[in-house]
Design an enzyme around this catalytic site. Structure first.
Site, PDB file in Angstrom:
ATOM      1  N   SER A   1       1.016  -1.148   0.061  1.00 55.89           N
ATOM      2  CA  SER A   1      -0.050   0.050   0.023  1.00 55.89           C
ATOM      3  C   SER A   1       0.962   1.381  -0.094  1.00 55.89           C
ATOM      4  CB  SER A   1      -0.894   0.103   1.241  1.00 55.89           C
ATOM      5  OG  SER A   1      -0.183  -0.063   2.374  1.00 55.89           O
TER       6      SER A   1
ATOM      7  N   ASP B   1       8.530  -9.601   7.298  1.00 58.17           N
ATOM      8  CA  ASP B   1       8.863  -8.755   8.129  1.00 58.17           C
ATOM      9  C   ASP B   1      10.357  -7.971   8.288  1.00 58.17           C
ATOM     10  OD1 ASP B   1       9.496  -7.016  10.522  1.00 58.17           O
ATOM     11  OD2 ASP B   1       8.458  -8.476  11.829  1.00 58.17           O
TER      12      ASP B   1
ATOM     13  N   LYS C   1      13.495   8.492  11.814  1.00 54.50           N
ATOM     14  CA  LYS C   1      13.497   9.390  10.458  1.00 54.50           C
ATOM     15  C   LYS C   1      14.686  10.037  10.317  1.00 54.50           C
ATOM     16  CE  LYS C   1       9.846   7.209   8.380  1.00 54.50           C
ATOM     17  NZ  LYS C   1      10.147   6.301   7.330  1.00 54.50           N
TER      18      LYS C   1
ATOM     19  N   TYR D   1       8.871   8.913  15.990  1.00 56.43           N
ATOM     20  CA  TYR D   1       8.921   8.908  14.397  1.00 56.43           C
ATOM     21  C   TYR D   1      10.081   9.827  14.129  1.00 56.43           C
ATOM     22  CZ  TYR D   1       7.046   9.269   9.636  1.00 56.43           C
ATOM     23  OH  TYR D   1       7.131   9.200   8.486  1.00 56.43           O
TER      24      TYR D   1
ATOM     25  N   SER E   1      11.648  11.395   6.325  1.00 54.72           N
ATOM     26  CA  SER E   1      10.386  12.359   6.578  1.00 54.72           C
ATOM     27  C   SER E   1      10.899  13.779   6.619  1.00 54.72           C
ATOM     28  CB  SER E   1       9.470  11.873   7.511  1.00 54.72           C
ATOM     29  OG  SER E   1       8.472  12.826   7.818  1.00 54.72           O
TER      30      SER E   1
END
Length: 253
Positions: free
Chosen positions: A15, A57, A163, A159, A146
């Protein structure tokens, strides 16, 4: 590098960014092997021509090695690996219920940072076995950071740390792998319209899009995929983290 005729490994391929990237590479003539968790692979359904989804995984060595062995057994030449797998739960360092859960922080780093490193190291070993082109190039690894790596918002401590780690690996990885003719580039997207955004209302999504300098909208997964193909075809891009964010600089919240 030539995308057509090469094999590509894409993580998080069921996805979002991974699915868009797998489809774009397949459309350019690559044989694509996508990795994702078993439940995501089952839910993904039929894939575009040239894309094969495998259950793995990214944080575990065995399943990733098995996927790479499958590519080799199929006689495909792996020259590109794209790391898109990631998670983004939200929690503050100190919240109303107490300090940030340590296991949650560890889980985010495990998937986003360790998982990226795991696939990069193992895929690089496979790419290094390929014959170099006339310029000595064997392939490319694209990692996904990100803009939170540079301007993490409230609640993004885990997060942002994960990143930032991905971005921080870029130059060192490029230097480590230069002797094998392997480039390493990281893409740092802004706000992308992926399944992670599906839980937000249209009003919130519109507000997020309006916060972007220009164009004032959410980025599309296909735009990330297009950037991957551009990086693959631009042999002088190496050791760089590229922001794909419409000049967005995240506010504190």
């Amino acid at each position: 590098m030539d995308i057509a005729g090469s094999a590509a490994l894409v993580t998080g391929a069921a996805s979002g960014l991974g699915a868009a990237t797998a489809a774009a590479l397949a459309a350019r003539g690559a044989t694509v092997y996508g990795l994702d968790l078993d439940k995501a692979v089952v839910a993904a359904g039929p894939q575009p021509d040239g894309v094969t989804l495998l259950s793995a995984d990214v944080t575990e060595e065995g399943p990733v090695r098995e996927a790479l062995a499958r590519i080799e057994a199929d006689g495909a030449e792996l020259r590109l690996a794209v790391n898109c797998a990631g998670i983004a739960p939200s929690a503050r360092v100190l919240g109303r219920k107490g300090p940030h859960d340590l296991d949650l922080f560890r889980a985010v780093l495990n998937v986003n940072l360790l998982g990226t490193f795991n696939v990069m190291r193992l895929a690089s070993e496979a790419i290094a076995r390929q014959e170099p082109d006339e310029h000595g190039q064997r392939g490319l690894v694209v990692n996904t950071a990100s803009i939170a790596a540079f301007e993490g918002q409230v609640g993004q401590i885990a997060y942002a740390a994960s990143k930032a780690g991905v971005a921080g690996m870029t130059v060192t990885a490029a230097r480590d792998l230069a002797q094998y003719g392997i480039r390493v580039v990281t893409i740092a997207p802004g706000i992308v319209d992926t399944p992670m955004m599906a839980g937000f209302s249209e009003e919130i999504r519109a507000g997020l899009g309006a916060s972007v300098t220009f164009p004032q909208r959410l980025a599309r997964p296909e735009e990330y995929a297009r950037l991957v193909t551009m990086v693959a075809e631009h042999d002088y891009l190496n050791g760089e983290t590229i922001r794909m964010d419409g000049a967005l600089r995240m506010a504190a919240r």
